[in-house]
Enzyme design. Structure first.
Site, PDB file in Angstrom:
ATOM      1  N   LYS A  72       0.803  -1.220   0.000  1.00 58.56           N
ATOM      2  CA  LYS A  72       0.000   0.000   0.000  1.00 58.56           C
ATOM      3  C   LYS A  72       0.840   1.276   0.000  1.00 58.56           C
ATOM      4  CE  LYS A  72      -4.075  -1.973   0.116  1.00 58.56           C
ATOM      5  NZ  LYS A  72      -5.088  -1.801  -0.947  1.00 58.56           N
ATOM      6  N   ASP A  73       2.133   1.146   0.284  1.00 59.78           N
ATOM      7  CA  ASP A  73       2.998   2.336   0.183  1.00 59.78           C
ATOM      8  C   ASP A  73       2.923   2.936  -1.208  1.00 59.78           C
ATOM      9  OD1 ASP A  73       3.765   1.792   2.741  1.00 59.78           O
ATOM     10  OD2 ASP A  73       5.851   1.353   2.284  1.00 59.78           O
TER      11      ASP A  73
END
Length: 498
Positions: A72-73
């Site tokens: 999700k970064d």
């Protein structure tokens, strides 16, 4: 090698055997940690494919090695950059608010810390304390919502976030469920990296589905360059993403694996690019995550176990020489007190309680004499009345029941204090907001042993003993460490003749 500890040759390092890999000539210094997102390694598995009888080559994309610990970064940074470019986000002024299962929140908190935004994350109570602590360490503010609240409920993390955006000045909802930057980040980076690693020759890609931006973005790019590739979506039982036409929100059930599955279809999900769906459950996913750690040395999370569990099912159709890539979404860090704990796994039936034959009492079944009779209160009781009952009874906890006598949760002074201190609660609120709904329990009909209860007491101050009658689950007792010790002392004396 000859022992040369006391000789002049000991540090003759130049002439010793060397194992040297070519230096990575990528960028030596990065301007900030956000520039380190992506370019995660693709690793070939060696032990699990053999155990599972797979003929194909199985590779994993190690997204848990991103700076924030998850895939999700990528989308968090992309959404922030896009919003800044469009003037939606103003550094030093805007407030980022996002509903999340934790990992997108960590990515956004990471970006907010570097780029100077106030960040408010709204996530369900189910999510691990490790995620909460990481978010707080990054400076984010946390709001928890009921795990069981459906997405359309005003109490869901999605609708609470939407409400906060209307109440807080300069608040911005980046909205990972609908933001095109979610799939676009994976189209531009994740998929390109996979294709580059395997020279555009891939037979199957397996991806767990949460917001679904990963599977949509990766699938679109890979199908452009490698049309033969089969895209497999992994969805847990209890989620409707795999079969939305067959299920409705009343079919949704709770599951332990975090970050995957939903009770609605996010806009960023393009089902047309998913060739096959595989359903997984906790009993397959969590042990597989433990196996990835123990047998492959990959320090990944529960959703990674779900991904590989799904891949094992799907990749049986592939033959020798074919290539299957599995995306591992997040890291071990978020689950140190969850599936990484043997006791936690045992409490949920995913592992057997270890035997201890040298302890005479370990395998003995629990008996009525050991149980503290529970004091029950109605769910309609007020928090003030519940606290008064605690004082008058001297009990450490109260079991909370509905009008049918079925246990709904546990009330303790410590949990009440936590609600009042950390969530700005009030004694005038309904009792449901003060009770613990996920607590450690054993069912009397399963014949739990003292050893199994002792293991639970390693991680909980009490264990509730329940008995199921028809569809009603009644609390019949509570066990603490003191009760176990008293039993050992009294019965031990009888056994030893003292």
């Amino acid at each position: 090698m000859e022992d040369s500890t006391n000789s002049t040759d000991y540090f003759n390092l130049k002439n010793m055997k060397h194992i040297v890999d070519a230096l990575d000539r990528n960028q030596k210094v990065f301007p900030n940690i956000l520039h380190c997102i992506g370019n995660t390694p693709l690793v070939k598995l060696s032990n699990i494919p053999k155990e599972e009888g797979l003929e194909c080559d199985l590779y994993v994309k190690c997204e848990f090695l991103n700076p924030g610990g998850s895939v999700k970064d990528r989308i968090a940074y992309r959404m922030v950059l896009d919003a800044e470019e469009r003037g939606v986000l103003k550094p030093g002024r805007s407030v980022i608010i996002e509903p999340t299962s934790g990992n997108t929140g960590i990515g956004l908190a990471l970006a907010s810390a570097v780029r100077g935004y106030r960040c408010i994350i709204v996530l369900p109570e189910k999510m691990s304390d490790e995620k909460v602590n990481t978010l707080m360490a990054l400076g984010a503010e946390i709001i928890r919502t009921p795990t069981e609240a459906p997405s359309e409920s005003p109490e869901s993390n999605i609708n609470v976030a939407k409400r906060l955006v209307t109440e807080i000045p300069d608040a911005v909802l980046l909205d990972q469920y609908n933001n095109v930057c979610n799939p676009l980040a994976h189209y531009d980076t994740t998929a390109e990296e996979i294709l580059w690693s395997l020279d555009d020759d891939i037979d199957m890609v397996v991806i767990t589905t949460g917001t679904c931006g990963t599977v949509s973005g990766v699938a679109h790019k890979i199908k452009e360059r490698c049309p033969k590739c089969i895209i497999v979506g992994v969805d847990p039982y209890g989620s409707i993403l795999a079969q939305p036409e067959e299920l409705n929100t009343s079919d949704v059930q709770l599951y332990e694996v975090e970050g995957i599955g939903y009770d609605f279809l996010p806009r960023v999900l393009d089902r047309s690019v998913v060739d096959r769906w595989v359903k997984t459950d906790d009993s397959g996913s969590l042990p597989m995550a433990r196996k990835l750690i123990q047998k492959e040395g990959l320090l990944c999370g529960g959703s990674s176990g779900a991904a590989v569990s799904g891949a094992v099912q799907a990749a049986k159709t592939l033959g020798r020489g074919q290539r299957c890539v599995v995306l591992l979404p997040d890291s071990i860090r978020n689950y140190m007190t969850k599936f990484i704990s043997d006791q936690w796994m045992e409490a949920r039936g995913f592992q057997a309680t270890p035997s201890k034959e040298h302890l005479w009492w370990w395998d003995k079944p629990i008996n009525a004499e050991l149980l503290q009779e529970p004091t029950s209160i109605s769910i309609t009781t007020t928090p003030s009345e519940a606290l008064a009952t605690l004082r008058t009874t001297g009990k450490a906890l109260l079991t909370v029941v509905d009008d049918k006598g079925s246990i709904r949760g546990v009330f303790t002074a410590d949990d009440a204090r936590r609600r009042l201190a950390n969530f700005a609660g009030s004694p005038t609120e309904e009792l449901a907001k003060f009770i613990v709904k996920k607590y450690y329990k054993v069912n009397l009909s399963d014949g739990p042993s003292l050893g199994s209860i002792s293991r639970l007491l390693d991680i909980s101050p009490y264990v509730v003993v329940v008995k199921t009658e028809s569809t009603i689950e009644r609390a019949v007792g509570v066990v603490t460490s003191e009760d176990i010790l008293r039993f050992i002392a009294i019965d031990g004396k009888q056994i030893n003749g003292n």
